[in-house]
Design a protein around this motif. Structure first.
Motif, PDB file in Angstrom:
ATOM      1  N   UNK A 125     -89.348 -14.633 -36.902  1.00 14.71           N
ATOM      2  CA  UNK A 125     -88.710 -13.451 -36.324  1.00 14.71           C
ATOM      3  C   UNK A 125     -88.410 -13.682 -34.847  1.00 14.71           C
ATOM      4  N   UNK A 126     -89.278 -14.450 -34.205  1.00 10.18           N
ATOM      5  CA  UNK A 126     -89.091 -14.774 -32.786  1.00 10.18           C
ATOM      6  C   UNK A 126     -88.511 -16.171 -32.617  1.00 10.18           C
ATOM      7  N   UNK A 158     -83.361  -8.511 -35.407  1.00 13.34           N
ATOM      8  CA  UNK A 158     -83.388  -7.333 -36.274  1.00 13.34           C
ATOM      9  C   UNK A 158     -83.019  -7.682 -37.708  1.00 13.34           C
ATOM     10  N   UNK A 159     -82.019  -8.570 -37.869  1.00 14.20           N
ATOM     11  CA  UNK A 159     -81.617  -8.949 -39.225  1.00 14.20           C
ATOM     12  C   UNK A 159     -82.721  -9.746 -39.917  1.00 14.20           C
ATOM     13  N   UNK A 266     -77.074 -15.967 -42.030  1.00  8.95           N
ATOM     14  CA  UNK A 266     -76.804 -15.794 -40.600  1.00  8.95           C
ATOM     15  C   UNK A 266     -75.403 -16.282 -40.231  1.00  8.95           C
ATOM     16  N   UNK A 267     -74.928 -17.326 -40.911  1.00 11.43           N
ATOM     17  CA  UNK A 267     -73.569 -17.817 -40.662  1.00 11.43           C
ATOM     18  C   UNK A 267     -72.546 -16.729 -40.996  1.00 11.43           C
ATOM     19  N   UNK A 268     -72.719 -16.079 -42.132  1.00 12.40           N
ATOM     20  CA  UNK A 268     -71.778 -15.040 -42.546  1.00 12.40           C
ATOM     21  C   UNK A 268     -71.938 -13.758 -41.722  1.00 12.40           C
ATOM     22  N   UNK A 269     -73.146 -13.500 -41.229  1.00 12.82           N
ATOM     23  CA  UNK A 269     -73.409 -12.258 -40.498  1.00 12.82           C
ATOM     24  C   UNK A 269     -73.001 -12.336 -39.033  1.00 12.82           C
ATOM     25  N   UNK A 270     -73.189 -13.516 -38.417  1.00 11.06           N
ATOM     26  CA  UNK A 270     -72.977 -13.614 -36.969  1.00 11.06           C
ATOM     27  C   UNK A 270     -71.858 -14.572 -36.557  1.00 11.06           C
ATOM     28  N   UNK A 271     -71.476 -15.482 -37.464  1.00 14.05           N
ATOM     29  CA  UNK A 271     -70.488 -16.493 -37.091  1.00 14.05           C
ATOM     30  C   UNK A 271     -69.215 -16.395 -37.924  1.00 14.05           C
TER      31      UNK A 271
END
Length: 304
Positions: A125-126, A158-159, A266-271
């Motif tokens: 998470x961190x 958060x995600x 994470x690639x699809x969510x942020x990139x």
């Protein structure tokens, strides 16, 4: 073999993955983590705290050395920026859920594997946002991508909390207060959730078949090298601290089997489905199953 001119378009390619499919991917990953947590007991953490050396070695290998040495390898190899950031992202993720199964096959320390997976998942998470931000910013080509997407480490936190942290805590609570129910649920939930997750990846690959067909040759070496490198880092680190053979095999598995499913999410969510990152994370998810199976089979059959 010289690269074709269109090979350099990899950093601008986008993988098509619609909002509904992304939500389904979120849910599938959360269910998988909930299923893993149904096997985790508070005693697992107590066991680790009684032997802090193993904990520190595992965390050193997975969250410090793997990201750092991945950065060093990227600096020397100089892959396409989106591939480089994909390697950093995978290295920043916690261990994958199949590492427990492979540790058991390899006759490693299964209890240690389950405990480290749980511990690493909570710590990620961190550490996942932190490692991605630090190493991605230090390498100019990947730093340019991070600036272009305005990655917010807090949003990433958060995600990861929503998809990994909360399901892990809920699963542990169910196991703690209703252990028999947890066992029954897990027998059905785990195989279903993994199949569902793999199906979503297959759909993503199918909808972007031309992209994967045209560019997969560029990522083959990187993924195989990176995965083998990760296994070696885990093994050498554990050996350096004089851990026994069972624990050494487990640390190697925990370092070499990464949660690339989280990386893909994470690639699809942020990139925005950045092609090179998605291609690398997706192939990692397929390849490390084969490599982990092969290594676990070898260790499981080898006589000391």
């Amino acid at each position: 073999m010289p690269l074709k001119t269109n090979d350099f378009q990899i950093d601008s390619i986008k993988i098509n993955f619609d909002t509904d499919a992304l939500w389904m991917l979120n849910i599938a990953l959360a269910i998988i983590m909930f299923g893993i947590a149904l096997d985790i007991k508070i005693a697992d953490f107590k066991r680790l705290l009684k032997n802090p050396k193993i904990v520190l070695v595992g965390l050193l290998s997975q969250f410090i050395l793997l990201p750092f040495l991945t950065f060093v390898a990227i600096y020397l190899i100089k892959p396409y920026p989106s591939f480089a950031l994909g390697m950093m992202l995978v290295a920043a993720c916690p261990g994958g859920n199949v590492s427990n199964f492979f540790s058991k096959m390899a006759k490693g320390n299964t209890a240690l594997s389950v405990s480290l997976t749980a511990f690493a998942t909570l710590l990620c998470l961190i550490m996942t946002p932190l490692n991605l931000q630090i190493w991605g910013s230090l390498y100019e080509p990947t730093n340019a991508i991070l600036k272009s997407v305005s990655l917010n480490p807090f949003e990433l936190f958060k995600l990861v909390l929503l998809i990994l942290g909360i399901p892990i805590i809920l699963g542990m609570l169910v196991n703690h207060f209703h252990s028999e129910m947890a066992t029954k649920i897990n027998k059905i939930l785990r195989p279903f959730s993994v199949v569902f997750f793999l199906l979503l990846i297959v759909i993503a690959l199918y909808d972007n078949a031309d992209i994967f067909k045209n560019y997969i040759h560029l990522v083959l070496f990187l993924v195989i090298f990176h995965n083998v490198f990760a296994f070696i880092i885990g093994y050498v680190t554990a050996k350096s601290f004089k851990l026994n053979h069972k624990d050494t095999k487990t640390i190697s598995m925990e370092t070499g089997i990464q949660n690339s499913g989280l990386g893909l999410l994470l690639v699809f969510s942020f990139f925005d489905g950045l092609g090179g990152m998605a291609l690398l994370a997706a192939f990692w998810g397929v390849w490390d199953i084969f490599s982990g199976m092969a290594l676990a089979t070898y260790w499981g059959r080898k006589k000391l």
